[in-house]
Motif scaffolding. Structure first.
Motif, PDB file in Angstrom:
ATOM      1  N   ASP A  67      40.581  47.921  53.000  1.00 54.54           N
ATOM      2  CA  ASP A  67      39.234  48.260  52.332  1.00 54.54           C
ATOM      3  C   ASP A  67      38.655  47.136  51.437  1.00 54.54           C
ATOM      4  O   ASP A  67      37.500  47.291  50.974  1.00 54.54           O
ATOM      5  N   THR A  68      39.690  46.260  51.134  1.00 56.67           N
ATOM      6  CA  THR A  68      39.160  45.232  49.990  1.00 56.67           C
ATOM      7  C   THR A  68      39.096  43.866  50.303  1.00 56.67           C
ATOM      8  O   THR A  68      38.942  43.029  49.540  1.00 56.67           O
ATOM      9  N   VAL A  69      39.511  43.352  51.543  1.00 52.00           N
ATOM     10  CA  VAL A  69      39.302  42.296  51.978  1.00 52.00           C
ATOM     11  C   VAL A  69      38.043  41.586  51.819  1.00 52.00           C
ATOM     12  O   VAL A  69      37.241  42.223  51.984  1.00 52.00           O
ATOM     13  N   SER A  70      37.730  40.416  51.214  1.00 52.64           N
ATOM     14  CA  SER A  70      36.655  39.754  50.841  1.00 52.64           C
ATOM     15  C   SER A  70      36.128  39.114  52.199  1.00 52.64           C
ATOM     16  O   SER A  70      36.615  38.170  52.695  1.00 52.64           O
ATOM     17  N   HIS A  71      34.958  39.460  52.537  1.00 55.26           N
ATOM     18  CA  HIS A  71      34.208  38.937  53.522  1.00 55.26           C
ATOM     19  C   HIS A  71      33.974  37.339  53.424  1.00 55.26           C
ATOM     20  O   HIS A  71      34.348  36.729  54.490  1.00 55.26           O
ATOM     21  N   ASP A  72      33.752  37.147  52.218  1.00 53.89           N
ATOM     22  CA  ASP A  72      33.256  35.746  51.828  1.00 53.89           C
ATOM     23  C   ASP A  72      34.620  34.755  52.145  1.00 53.89           C
ATOM     24  O   ASP A  72      34.368  33.554  52.855  1.00 53.89           O
ATOM     25  N   TRP A  73      35.556  35.217  51.766  1.00 56.22           N
ATOM     26  CA  TRP A  73      36.827  34.464  51.739  1.00 56.22           C
ATOM     27  C   TRP A  73      37.268  34.507  53.009  1.00 56.22           C
ATOM     28  O   TRP A  73      37.854  33.479  53.497  1.00 56.22           O
ATOM     29  N   LEU A  74      37.257  35.539  54.003  1.00 58.31           N
ATOM     30  CA  LEU A  74      37.872  35.753  55.308  1.00 58.31           C
ATOM     31  C   LEU A  74      37.093  34.568  56.149  1.00 58.31           C
ATOM     32  O   LEU A  74      37.597  33.861  57.074  1.00 58.31           O
ATOM     33  N   ILE A  75      35.651  34.317  55.911  1.00 54.60           N
ATOM     34  CA  ILE A  75      34.730  33.587  56.748  1.00 54.60           C
ATOM     35  C   ILE A  75      35.267  32.032  56.363  1.00 54.60           C
ATOM     36  O   ILE A  75      35.429  31.290  57.030  1.00 54.60           O
ATOM     37  N   ARG A  76      35.421  31.909  55.012  1.00 55.20           N
ATOM     38  CA  ARG A  76      35.953  30.522  54.461  1.00 55.20           C
ATOM     39  C   ARG A  76      37.290  30.272  55.362  1.00 55.20           C
ATOM     40  O   ARG A  76      37.521  29.007  55.808  1.00 55.20           O
ATOM     41  N   PHE A  77      38.107  31.278  55.354  1.00 54.46           N
ATOM     42  CA  PHE A  77      39.530  31.012  56.154  1.00 54.46           C
ATOM     43  C   PHE A  77      39.400  30.614  57.409  1.00 54.46           C
ATOM     44  O   PHE A  77      39.995  29.727  57.955  1.00 54.46           O
ATOM     45  N   LEU A  78      38.584  31.416  58.207  1.00 57.84           N
ATOM     46  CA  LEU A  78      38.204  31.207  59.556  1.00 57.84           C
ATOM     47  C   LEU A  78      37.591  29.653  59.893  1.00 57.84           C
ATOM     48  O   LEU A  78      37.940  29.115  60.637  1.00 57.84           O
ATOM     49  N   GLN A 114      38.535  49.172  59.625  1.00 58.11           N
ATOM     50  CA  GLN A 114      39.777  49.787  60.467  1.00 58.11           C
ATOM     51  C   GLN A 114      39.249  50.195  61.724  1.00 58.11           C
ATOM     52  O   GLN A 114      38.547  50.929  61.805  1.00 58.11           O
ATOM     53  N   GLY A 115      40.069  50.320  62.973  1.00 56.28           N
ATOM     54  CA  GLY A 115      39.896  50.713  64.051  1.00 56.28           C
ATOM     55  C   GLY A 115      39.046  49.819  64.954  1.00 56.28           C
ATOM     56  O   GLY A 115      39.298  50.046  66.220  1.00 56.28           O
ATOM     57  N   SER A 116      38.643  48.715  64.436  1.00 57.37           N
ATOM     58  CA  SER A 116      38.143  47.731  65.585  1.00 57.37           C
ATOM     59  C   SER A 116      39.051  46.875  66.275  1.00 57.37           C
ATOM     60  O   SER A 116      40.015  46.685  65.540  1.00 57.37           O
ATOM     61  N   VAL A 117      38.853  46.388  67.260  1.00 59.81           N
ATOM     62  CA  VAL A 117      39.778  45.425  68.318  1.00 59.81           C
ATOM     63  C   VAL A 117      40.277  44.254  67.358  1.00 59.81           C
ATOM     64  O   VAL A 117      41.394  44.126  67.373  1.00 59.81           O
ATOM     65  N   ILE A 118      39.610  43.723  66.736  1.00 59.21           N
ATOM     66  CA  ILE A 118      39.705  42.410  66.042  1.00 59.21           C
ATOM     67  C   ILE A 118      40.105  42.607  64.756  1.00 59.21           C
ATOM     68  O   ILE A 118      40.920  41.517  64.121  1.00 59.21           O
ATOM     69  N   SER A 119      40.233  43.658  63.968  1.00 64.92           N
ATOM     70  CA  SER A 119      40.303  43.866  62.453  1.00 64.92           C
ATOM     71  C   SER A 119      42.002  43.621  62.171  1.00 64.92           C
ATOM     72  O   SER A 119      42.275  42.650  61.381  1.00 64.92           O
ATOM     73  N   PRO A 120      42.989  43.906  63.162  1.00 65.75           N
ATOM     74  CA  PRO A 120      44.353  43.607  62.657  1.00 65.75           C
ATOM     75  C   PRO A 120      44.541  41.810  62.910  1.00 65.75           C
ATOM     76  O   PRO A 120      45.214  41.505  61.814  1.00 65.75           O
ATOM     77  N   LEU A 121      43.871  41.127  63.470  1.00 64.39           N
ATOM     78  CA  LEU A 121      44.183  40.005  63.657  1.00 64.39           C
ATOM     79  C   LEU A 121      43.616  39.282  62.393  1.00 64.39           C
ATOM     80  O   LEU A 121      44.026  38.246  61.919  1.00 64.39           O
ATOM     81  N   LEU A 122      42.270  39.703  62.054  1.00 71.60           N
ATOM     82  CA  LEU A 122      41.537  38.925  60.977  1.00 71.60           C
ATOM     83  C   LEU A 122      42.475  39.352  59.444  1.00 71.60           C
ATOM     84  O   LEU A 122      42.341  38.657  58.776  1.00 71.60           O
ATOM     85  N   SER A 123      43.048  40.527  59.331  1.00 73.45           N
ATOM     86  CA  SER A 123      43.877  40.735  58.603  1.00 73.45           C
ATOM     87  C   SER A 123      45.124  40.027  58.296  1.00 73.45           C
ATOM     88  O   SER A 123      45.401  39.335  57.178  1.00 73.45           O
ATOM     89  N   ASN A 124      45.694  39.593  59.614  1.00 71.93           N
ATOM     90  CA  ASN A 124      46.670  38.730  59.409  1.00 71.93           C
ATOM     91  C   ASN A 124      46.107  37.211  59.116  1.00 71.93           C
ATOM     92  O   ASN A 124      46.899  36.607  58.165  1.00 71.93           O
ATOM     93  N   VAL A 125      45.069  36.787  59.672  1.00 71.93           N
ATOM     94  CA  VAL A 125      44.430  35.524  59.126  1.00 71.93           C
ATOM     95  C   VAL A 125      44.226  35.379  57.740  1.00 71.93           C
ATOM     96  O   VAL A 125      44.695  34.364  56.943  1.00 71.93           O
ATOM     97  N   TYR A 126      43.773  36.425  56.899  1.00 72.73           N
ATOM     98  CA  TYR A 126      43.566  36.691  55.589  1.00 72.73           C
ATOM     99  C   TYR A 126      44.916  36.672  54.665  1.00 72.73           C
ATOM    100  O   TYR A 126      45.161  35.746  53.804  1.00 72.73           O
ATOM    101  N   LEU A 127      45.933  37.108  55.200  1.00 69.62           N
ATOM    102  CA  LEU A 127      47.229  37.168  54.390  1.00 69.62           C
ATOM    103  C   LEU A 127      47.921  35.976  54.841  1.00 69.62           C
ATOM    104  O   LEU A 127      48.716  35.616  53.654  1.00 69.62           O
ATOM    105  N   HIS A 128      47.702  35.334  55.983  1.00 72.43           N
ATOM    106  CA  HIS A 128      48.424  34.066  56.165  1.00 72.43           C
ATOM    107  C   HIS A 128      48.149  33.032  55.071  1.00 72.43           C
ATOM    108  O   HIS A 128      48.710  32.327  54.618  1.00 72.43           O
ATOM    109  N   TYR A 129      46.628  32.865  54.714  1.00 76.45           N
ATOM    110  CA  TYR A 129      46.351  32.094  53.742  1.00 76.45           C
ATOM    111  C   TYR A 129      46.366  32.434  52.422  1.00 76.45           C
ATOM    112  O   TYR A 129      46.900  31.717  51.531  1.00 76.45           O
ATOM    113  N   VAL A 130      46.487  33.783  52.316  1.00 82.24           N
ATOM    114  CA  VAL A 130      46.483  34.132  50.603  1.00 82.24           C
ATOM    115  C   VAL A 130      47.858  34.440  50.414  1.00 82.24           C
ATOM    116  O   VAL A 130      48.247  34.017  49.064  1.00 82.24           O
ATOM    117  N   ILE A 131      48.912  34.684  51.183  1.00 77.35           N
ATOM    118  CA  ILE A 131      50.165  35.144  50.908  1.00 77.35           C
ATOM    119  C   ILE A 131      51.071  33.960  51.549  1.00 77.35           C
ATOM    120  O   ILE A 131      52.126  33.483  50.973  1.00 77.35           O
TER     121      ILE A 131
END
Length: 362
Positions: A67-78, A114-131
């Motif tokens: 619920d707290t993933v930042s859209h701005d940071w996620l787009i920058r990572f992508l 949560q529940g969208s088809v692509i959400s799990p992959l986007l979450s992994n991308v976010y945590l790949h760069y952050v953690i």
């Protein structure tokens, strides 16, 4: 909720991104990845704790991650990895689509839907760069003793040889997450003494057994074999078992007037599903207790139907016959881990490196 067309497009984009990011994701990252399920993560963590010099565990819980993933940071990572702006525009559109709940659409600049088809992959991308990339660099530059890490989606466990390094890592990770709009749960994140030496230190006078921790539905426990050797035990979490039994109890009440045979076939599939996940070595007593409790719930429902006088040993034996016997279905973690992860394998686009539980080392 995404329209059917959006789901089809999301699935196609997911396949493209999977092919790209599977070359980048690190060895200790599990969850929502091909061939890297929950038991793979459990095997990796168990093998690391028993084969490496792990004395302390950092049990980290990211508060409300999805619920707290930042859209701005996620787009920058992508955009750092994906040059096709058409894909990036599509993902922006999906992130800004909002969430439909109780007939109202809520739009936010946070969360992956949560529940969208692509959400799990986007979450992994976010945590790949952050953690992941940060933690691997921290291990190479900061750790002097052994360090292991296993991440399944937003569940993360790290092990350390030295307590001081565990504390430094936890403080550094807290600051790292805050820089990317995330936070550790203050009540669910902790450092505990755990591992072979933690068990040794509790053999003498003093406090009781080492603390336990939970990961992917199991409680990890320091124990001993009959010969006195260190044994890592995994038992199904009590709260998860209680929740499952409550679901079964409610479903049995709704099925109260069904024939015994029909109820028995349904219960067999439920118990079999529970065993398929939880039937790991050192968990046999829990399996047997779960099965017995299911029988007790079934008998209680039959008694409420007015069959009290008919509850005989013969009937109870018949009920037992419907349910699968409790037996271990999974191999020991080290056995399966050795098969799924050979000694040498390509890692993150680099030359061949030695793969060990929790990551890779040169």
């Amino acid at each position: 909720m995404a329209a059917l067309e959006d789901k089809i497009v999301q699935r196609a984009v997911q396949e493209v991104l999977n092919a790209i990011y599977e070359e980048d994701f690190l060895g200790f990252s599990y969850g929502f990845r091909p061939g890297r399920g929950q038991h793979d993560a459990l095997d990796a963590l168990s093998t690391a704790i028993t084969s490496r010099k792990v004395n302390y565990i950092v049990d980290a819980d990211i508060r409300a991650f999805f619920d707290t993933v930042s859209h701005d940071w996620l787009i920058r990572f992508l955009e750092h990895r994906i040059g096709d702006q058409r894909i990036n525009r599509l993902i922006r559109k999906w992130l800004k689509a909002g969430v439909l709940e109780d007939g109202l659409v809520t739009v936010s600049d946070r969360g992956t839907g949560q529940g969208s088809v692509i959400s799990p992959l986007l979450s992994n991308v976010y945590l790949h760069y952050v953690i992941d990339l940060w933690a691997e660099q921290w291990r190479r530059r900061e750790a002097r003793g052994d360090m292991i890490i296993v991440r399944y989606a937003d569940d993360l466990v790290a092990g350390f040889e030295h307590e001081a390094e565990a504390r430094r890592f936890l403080e550094a990770m807290r600051a790292r997450l805050e820089a990317f709009a995330l936070a550790l749960h203050p009540d669910k994140t902790r450092i505990i003494a755990f591992g072979r030496h933690a068990a040794d230190n509790h053999d003498g006078p003093g406090p009781g057994k080492p603390d336990t921790f939970d990961f992917l539905g199991f409680t990890f426990i320091c124990a001993r074999t009959r010969r006195g050797a260190f044994l890592l035990k995994r038992k199904s979490r009590r709260d998860r078992i209680r929740a499952k039994l409550r679901q079964i109890k409610e479903a049995l009440r709704q099925r109260m007037h069904q024939p015994i045979g029909e109820t028995g076939r349904w219960l067999a599939s439920v118990v079999r599903g529970f065993f398929n996940y939880h039937a790991v070595p050192t968990n046999s007593r829990t399996l047997a207790a779960f099965r017995n409790r299911v029988i007790q719930l079934w008998v209680a429902v039959l008694e409420r139907q007015g069959h009290r006088a008919k509850i005989t040993r013969v009937l109870i034996a018949r009920l037992h016959g419907y349910l699968p016997a409790p037996r271990i279905l999974h191999p020991w973690p080290q056995q399966r881990f050795a098969v799924t992860h050979p000694r040498w394998e390509p890692y993150a686009g680099k030359p061949h490196v030695r793969f060990c539980a929790g990551g890779a080392q040169q």
